[in-house]
Design a protein around this motif. Sequence first.
Motif, PDB file in Angstrom:
ATOM      1  N   SER B 229      37.369  21.229  32.567  1.00 40.82           N
ATOM      2  CA  SER B 229      36.750  20.912  33.847  1.00 40.82           C
ATOM      3  C   SER B 229      37.306  21.823  34.925  1.00 40.82           C
ATOM      4  O   SER B 229      38.411  22.353  34.782  1.00 40.82           O
ATOM      5  N   GLU B 230      36.535  21.972  36.006  1.00 39.74           N
ATOM      6  CA  GLU B 230      36.993  22.803  37.099  1.00 39.74           C
ATOM      7  C   GLU B 230      36.568  22.226  38.432  1.00 39.74           C
ATOM      8  O   GLU B 230      35.503  21.617  38.530  1.00 39.74           O
ATOM      9  N   VAL B 231      37.383  22.451  39.435  1.00 37.78           N
ATOM     10  CA  VAL B 231      37.019  22.013  40.773  1.00 37.78           C
ATOM     11  C   VAL B 231      36.022  23.030  41.328  1.00 37.78           C
ATOM     12  O   VAL B 231      36.255  24.240  41.234  1.00 37.78           O
ATOM     13  N   VAL B 232      34.896  22.545  41.879  1.00 40.46           N
ATOM     14  CA  VAL B 232      33.908  23.502  42.377  1.00 40.46           C
ATOM     15  C   VAL B 232      33.749  23.440  43.889  1.00 40.46           C
ATOM     16  O   VAL B 232      33.237  24.355  44.506  1.00 40.46           O
ATOM     17  N   ARG B 233      34.195  22.338  44.505  1.00 36.87           N
ATOM     18  CA  ARG B 233      34.026  22.252  45.944  1.00 36.87           C
ATOM     19  C   ARG B 233      35.067  21.311  46.531  1.00 36.87           C
ATOM     20  O   ARG B 233      35.388  20.291  45.946  1.00 36.87           O
ATOM     21  N   VAL B 234      35.594  21.724  47.676  1.00 42.67           N
ATOM     22  CA  VAL B 234      36.564  20.871  48.357  1.00 42.67           C
ATOM     23  C   VAL B 234      36.157  20.788  49.820  1.00 42.67           C
ATOM     24  O   VAL B 234      35.934  21.809  50.459  1.00 42.67           O
ATOM     25  N   GLU B 235      36.026  19.563  50.320  1.00 44.45           N
ATOM     26  CA  GLU B 235      35.692  19.383  51.733  1.00 44.45           C
ATOM     27  C   GLU B 235      36.690  18.423  52.334  1.00 44.45           C
ATOM     28  O   GLU B 235      37.350  17.680  51.624  1.00 44.45           O
ATOM     29  N   GLY B 236      36.719  18.397  53.675  1.00 38.43           N
ATOM     30  CA  GLY B 236      37.566  17.407  54.319  1.00 38.43           C
ATOM     31  C   GLY B 236      38.861  17.997  54.815  1.00 38.43           C
ATOM     32  O   GLY B 236      38.974  19.206  55.011  1.00 38.43           O
ATOM     33  N   TYR B 237      39.812  17.141  55.008  1.00 42.11           N
ATOM     34  CA  TYR B 237      41.055  17.561  55.649  1.00 42.11           C
ATOM     35  C   TYR B 237      42.153  16.652  55.132  1.00 42.11           C
ATOM     36  O   TYR B 237      41.885  15.694  54.387  1.00 42.11           O
ATOM     37  N   VAL B 238      43.359  16.930  55.564  1.00 43.63           N
ATOM     38  CA  VAL B 238      44.519  16.221  55.022  1.00 43.63           C
ATOM     39  C   VAL B 238      44.288  14.711  55.019  1.00 43.63           C
ATOM     40  O   VAL B 238      43.828  14.135  55.986  1.00 43.63           O
ATOM     41  N   GLY B 239      44.582  14.117  53.890  1.00 43.40           N
ATOM     42  CA  GLY B 239      44.434  12.680  53.763  1.00 43.40           C
ATOM     43  C   GLY B 239      43.050  12.245  53.353  1.00 43.40           C
ATOM     44  O   GLY B 239      42.856  11.127  52.884  1.00 43.40           O
ATOM     45  N   ASN B 240      42.097  13.150  53.512  1.00 43.22           N
ATOM     46  CA  ASN B 240      40.704  12.761  53.286  1.00 43.22           C
ATOM     47  C   ASN B 240      39.896  13.911  52.679  1.00 43.22           C
ATOM     48  O   ASN B 240      39.022  14.465  53.322  1.00 43.22           O
ATOM     49  N   TYR B 241      40.269  14.317  51.472  1.00 41.46           N
ATOM     50  CA  TYR B 241      39.530  15.402  50.828  1.00 41.46           C
ATOM     51  C   TYR B 241      38.427  14.829  49.946  1.00 41.46           C
ATOM     52  O   TYR B 241      38.635  13.843  49.234  1.00 41.46           O
ATOM     53  N   LYS B 242      37.284  15.491  49.993  1.00 44.49           N
ATOM     54  CA  LYS B 242      36.190  15.148  49.078  1.00 44.49           C
ATOM     55  C   LYS B 242      36.054  16.306  48.102  1.00 44.49           C
ATOM     56  O   LYS B 242      35.881  17.449  48.517  1.00 44.49           O
ATOM     57  N   VAL B 243      36.159  16.009  46.813  1.00 42.13           N
ATOM     58  CA  VAL B 243      36.239  17.069  45.810  1.00 42.13           C
ATOM     59  C   VAL B 243      35.142  16.874  44.776  1.00 42.13           C
ATOM     60  O   VAL B 243      34.879  15.749  44.341  1.00 42.13           O
ATOM     61  N   LYS B 244      34.532  17.997  44.418  1.00 44.50           N
ATOM     62  CA  LYS B 244      33.554  17.972  43.320  1.00 44.50           C
ATOM     63  C   LYS B 244      34.167  18.660  42.116  1.00 44.50           C
ATOM     64  O   LYS B 244      34.682  19.781  42.230  1.00 44.50           O
ATOM     65  N   VAL B 245      34.089  17.998  40.953  1.00 40.00           N
ATOM     66  CA  VAL B 245      34.659  18.563  39.732  1.00 40.00           C
ATOM     67  C   VAL B 245      33.538  18.743  38.716  1.00 40.00           C
ATOM     68  O   VAL B 245      32.775  17.803  38.463  1.00 40.00           O
ATOM     69  N   ARG B 246      33.450  19.948  38.173  1.00 46.13           N
ATOM     70  CA  ARG B 246      32.441  20.187  37.129  1.00 46.13           C
ATOM     71  C   ARG B 246      33.086  19.966  35.767  1.00 46.13           C
ATOM     72  O   ARG B 246      34.119  20.550  35.461  1.00 46.13           O
TER      73      ARG B 246
END
Lengths: 196, 672, 291
Positions: B229-246
Motif C-alpha cells: 500500500s502507499e499513501v497517495v494524498r495528505v491534507e490538513g494540518y497538525v493534529g488533523n491530517y486526512k490521508v488517502k492510502v492506495r
Amino acid sequence: MELKRTVKFEADRDPEFARWISHTVGGERIRHCLQCGLCSGSCPLSLYMDYTPRRLMHLSREGFKEEVLSSSSIWLCTACYACMVECPKKINITHLMYALKQRAIEERFYPKRFPIPVMAQQFSRMVRGSGRITESWLIVRVFLRTAIWRLLGMSGLGLRLFRAGRMTLKPEKIERRAEIISMLDSVAATRKELAL
Amino acid sequence: MPEIPSSAIESSRERPRIGVYVCHCGTNIAGIVDVRAIVEFAAKLPGVVVSRDYKYMCSDPGQALIQQDIAEHHLNRVIVASCSPLLHEATFRRVLSRAGLNAFLLQMVNIREHVSWVHLNQREATEKTKDLVRAAVRRVSLHKPLQKRRVSINPHVLVVGGGIAGIHAALTLAEAGKQVYLVEREPTIGGHMAKFDKTFPTLDCAACILTPKMTAVGSHPRIHLWTYSEVVRVEGYVGNYKVKVRRKPRYVIEDLCLGCQECVTACVYKEAKNPDEFNLGLSKRKPVYLPFPQAVPQKVVIDPQTCIQFKSGKCKKTCVEACGDRKAIDFTQKETIEDIEVGTIILATGFKTFDPVRNPYYGYGRYANVYTSLEVERLINASGPTAGEIVLRDGGQPKAVGIIHCVGSRDANTNRWCSKVCCMYSLKLAHLIKERTGAEVYNFYIDMRTPGKGYEEFYDRLLDEGVHFVRGRVAEVSDWATHPSEKGRLVIRVEDTLAAFVRRIPVDMVVLSVGMEPQPDAQDVRRLFNISCSTEGWFLERHPKLAPVSTFTEGVYIAGACQGPKDIPDSVAQAGAAAAEAMALIDAQFVELEPYTAFISEDQCSGCKTCIPLCPYQAISYMEEKKKAAINEVLCKGCGTCVAGCPSGSIQQNFFEDEEIFEEIEGVLAYA
Amino acid sequence: MKYAYYPGCSLRGTGRAYEESLLAVFQALEIDLQELEDWNCCGATTYMSVDELTSYALAARNLALAERDHMNVVAPCAACYLVLNKTQRYMHDYPDIKLVVSRALAAIGLHYDDHVQVRHPLDILLHEVGLKAIAAKVKTPLKGLQVAPYYGCQIVRPYATFDDQRNPTSMDRLLEACGAKIVHYPLKTRCCGGSQKGTLPEIGLELIRHLLTEAQNNGADVIATVCPLCQFNLECFQKEAGNHNHPISMPVLYFTQLMALALGASGEAIGLQRSLIPIEPLLARKEIAYA
Ligand SMILES: Cc1cc2nc3c(=O)[nH]c(=O)nc-3n(C[C@H](O)[C@H](O)[C@H](O)COP(=O)(O)OP(=O)(O)OC[C@H]3O[C@@H](n4cnc5c(N)ncnc54)[C@H](O)[C@@H]3O)c2cc1C
Ligand code: SF4
Ligand code: SF4
C-alpha cells in the motif's frame, strides 16, 4: 636513474612468514596493530629507519618477508622499549624487533661486515668461553672483523680508559665455566627436541 | 479562537510607550556593536520611554528588568535587540504575557546573526544596528494584539514504512494505547533488516530479533497493517491530517488466506522461473509466492506480470483448486483507496543501496563473481537462495575474497557522504565469510570507522581473526592477468597506503560495500507530506542536534535511515524518539498555532477567485451568496501567497500587515 | 637488609666507579650486599638478538643461584636489571621457555621457582631506606649543584613498577634529598643509542649529541646516570658531539657517586678520578667541600 618494479604481487608475499610472526614469542598481538604510528613517533631511531616500526608491523603481518628482513630498521632498534610502553594495543614491538633480527641472522639477510650481527656473535662466543664479558676484548674482536681503521681511531680513548682503570686486558672469567657449556648444550638439545 | 480582552485592544490604541532592550550576549554582540551608542540612539526615537542594555537579556534578571519596566513605565510596546527570534522570541513573549501585555506587542531585532557575527567593522555594525532598531520602533507602534489559535489533536497515528524503524515506532505507540496505521509499500514488512543473516557488532541473528517484532505488529489489536500500500494524498494540518492510502491488489483476499502456500505448490509452473525480488534475483520464485518464510503478513501475493491467467486468461488455475473452500484467490481484485484521519505522522521510509554499475571499474554486472554487500547478506543467510552456503554464481567456492569499502560513499563522483554502516557490516561480512569458507579475506578501506558501543572491540576481534586490512581505495577490479598466479581470477589493484606500494591481489569473489542513498522517490514523498530534504535528498530534520526527529511541518516526524545513513540501533532509537514526540502532542490534546493567518477585508474583495488556486493548503473557499472569498483560519499556514497574489490588495496577514512592513522598510531607509 | 649483589660485566670494566660508589652508599645506609657467588653474564641486549632462548638460560643461572642462597637480587646495570626481570616474566608467561630453562638449570644441578625479586638500587634506596633517612645522613649537601637526571631507557621500561614509566622521578627525589637542584630534562628517558655508538657510529653520536646539548641548554652542571653504558656514551664522546662553536664539556656521574659524596665519602673511594671529564673544579666552584 635506476628504475625498479615496485608493484607487489600476492606471489611476493610469504604467508608462512606472516604466520610465523604472529606465533612467535611476543608476536601474539601483532594482528591487533591499528597502524596508528605511535611506535614510529616515539622511536628515537625512526629518524634513520627505512621502514618505520609501524610499517614493519604491517609488512610483517602481511608477509612481506624480503622487505622486512632486509630493512635497516631491525638493526637500528636499540631495544629502548619506548614504543612498547606507549603502544595502544600493547603490542610487544621491541620483542618483535628481536625476533626479526634473529630471523634475519638465520636467513643471512644483512650486509657483509655489518657490525651488529658480528658483535652479537662475538658476544655469545665470549660468554660461552668465559661466562662473562670483558669489554675491551669484545670491542677489539668486533672491530677486527668489521672496520679495523676505527680501532685505530679509538685508540686514544682506549688509552685514557686504561689509565683511569676502566679497561683491562685481563679477561673476566667465572669459576665454573663448564656449567655454562652444559647449559648451552642443554638449551641446544631441548630446542632440537621440541623443534623451537 | 479565544477573544482578545477589550482592555488589551484599548492599550494598543493608546499612544505607544516603547521600551528598547539591547543585549550584549556576553561579547557576542557587545564585542563588535557599541551597545551604549545604541541605547542612547534609541532613547531619542519617538515613542521610546526607556532604553537599556544588559549583559544577557534572556537571563532571569534580564527578563525581570523588562517586566519591571513594563509595570513602572506603563510600557505598551517592547523591542528586544538580541539574537535570532528563533531562539528567544518565545522567551520574551512570555515576559510580556507575565507583565499583562499581549505577547505580540513585542518586536525582536536580530543584531547577532544579522550584525555582530557578520561584520568586522565596529562603526558599520553600530550604524546598521541603529537602522534596524529604528525600523523596529516604527513597526512595533503598529502592532496589534493577537491571540494564538488552539487546535485539537486526533490521537491516531500514521506510520509510513515498515522497516525496523517503522515497526518499532508502531509497536511503541500501539503499546501506549494509540491506534496506529502502518503503511508499507512491499507485500511484507521487515525492510532491509529482514534480509540479513547476522547483525553487527554482537552477531545476533537478524531473524531471531526481528521476526518477533514483525509478528507482534501483524497481530496487534491497535495496529492496522496495510502492506502493498502507499499513501497517495495528505491534507490538513497538525493534529488533523486526512490521508488517502492506495491498497494495491495482491489478488489474494488477506482475510481468507491462511498462508499455507498450497497454491504455490500447485501453481502450473512446476519450476520457479521469475527472479525473486527479496533475494535480489539470486534465486527464482513463482507468479504466486510468499516473499520469504517469516513474511508478515503471512499472505501470498500474485504477480500479474508473470501469472498466465493475467497474461492470457487461459490458465488452468490449479492454485484456485488448491485453495479450495478457502476461496482466498481473487483474480478480479481491484485497488482500493482507504481514507483515514490521523493527528500525527511518522515517516520511516528507509534507504536504498547504491547501484555499483555507476562505478564501472569495479566490474559489477560484468564479472559474475562481483557482488553487492546486500546480495552477500542473502547468500550467507541460512534461509537465503543457497541456504547459507557461499556458492559463487559460477558454482565455485571462493578461496580469496576482497571486500571493497566505500563504494558510492565519500566520493565526489557519486556520493560525498559517509554511509556510516559499511565499515561495520563489511567487518561482519568478513567474519562470516571467513567462518563459512576459510577463505583469505581482504578488506580494502579508506578509514576504518567504528564509532559505537562495542564496535571498536568488534574491529579488534576481526584484526585478531587474521583478516587482511589494506588501507586504500581500490582502483580497479579486472580479469587482466599480469602474473601466472592471477590467471582466471579477479585482480584487485590498490595502493596499500600503509605499506606504501601498489598491490595486485587476485581473488575469486569481490564484495562491494555499497553505501546508503535516499529512496528514489524521496522527493515525491517529501512533497506529499510537505517536508524538506537536505541537498543530498535525505529527509530534513528540524534541527540536527536539538530536534532530530521533528520536521518543519508540525506533527510530521522522521525516523530511521530516511533521515540519513544509520544502523539498526540508531534507527530504533530514533523510532522511539519519534513515537514519544507524537505521544507528547497527543497527550497535550491540543497545539497552539501562531496567529499569522491571512484575512480578507470583505468590502474590498471583488470575488475574482485569483487567490483560491494559489493557496497550497486549500484554505480559501468562495462564498457563493456573498460572492466573496473566505479564508479558513485553521487551515491557513500564514504563507502569505494569497496576500501577494490578490489583485485588489484586499487580503492582509496578521503581524505582516502592509502598514507594518512599509513602516519597517521606511525605518531602515530613514538613515538617508 | 641484605641482598645478593649482581654487578654484571660492565661494573668490572668501564663502570667500575659505579660499583665503588654504590658500595659506599649502601654501606653508609647500612644495607648489606653480598656478591652473588660465581655469577655469570646475563646475556644482555646483545645476546637476545642472536639467541634468545640461550640468553634466558644464562640469566636464569643467576636467579637460581640467588634463590639457592635465599636472597633477593640488586642489579645496578640497566641492561642486567631488564634482562633478569624479563627472564622471570617470560619463564612465567611461556611454558616452552620455562621448560628449556629448567632443563638447562637441571643440567648443572640448579632449579628456579620464581622466588627471587630483582631490584634496582633506585628502588631500594627510595622504598626501603626512604628519603627522610637519607636526608638525615647527608653530611655534605650538594648545594647549588644543578643536575640533569638521566634514566635512559631500560630502567623503568618496560617492566619496572617502582616508578612511572613515562616520567620517572625516583632519582630526582633521591638527589634532591642530597641537596642537589634538579633541572628540567625532558629527554630523561630517551635512549642513548646503547651499543649503536660502536656499530653505527654516526647515528649513535647523534643521539648522544641530543642528550648532551639538551642538558646544557637547560642549565645542568652535571648529568647523573643509572647505567654504565649511558655513562660511557655520554662521557666519552663529548668532543665529537660538540663542535668548534658549541664545545661540550659536562661531567657525567653515576647517581650513586653524587649520593656518596653527599653522604661523606671521599672522592677517591668512589672513583671520581676515573672520570674523563673531571668534576672536581665544578665542586670547588660551588664550594661543595666533600671529604
Ligand atoms: C548490506 C547491509 C548490511 C547491514 N547490516 C547491518 C547490521 O548488521 N547491523 C545494523 O545495525 N545495521 C545494518 N545495516 C543498516 C540497516 O540496514 C539500517 O540501519 C536499517 O535497515 C534502517 O531501517 P529503516 O527502517 O530506517 O529502513 P529500511 O530497512 O530501508 O526500511 C524502510 C521500509 O520502508 C518501506 N518504504 C519505503 N518507501 C515507502 C513508501 N513511500 N511507502 C511505504 N513504505 C515505504 C520500505 O519498503 C521498507 O520496508 C546494514 C545495511 C546494509 C546495506
Ligand atoms: S604503536 Fe602499536 S598499534 Fe600503533 S602502529 Fe605501533 S605497533 Fe601498531
Ligand atoms: S576513536 Fe579517535 S582515533 Fe579512533 S577512529 Fe575514532 S576518532 Fe579516530
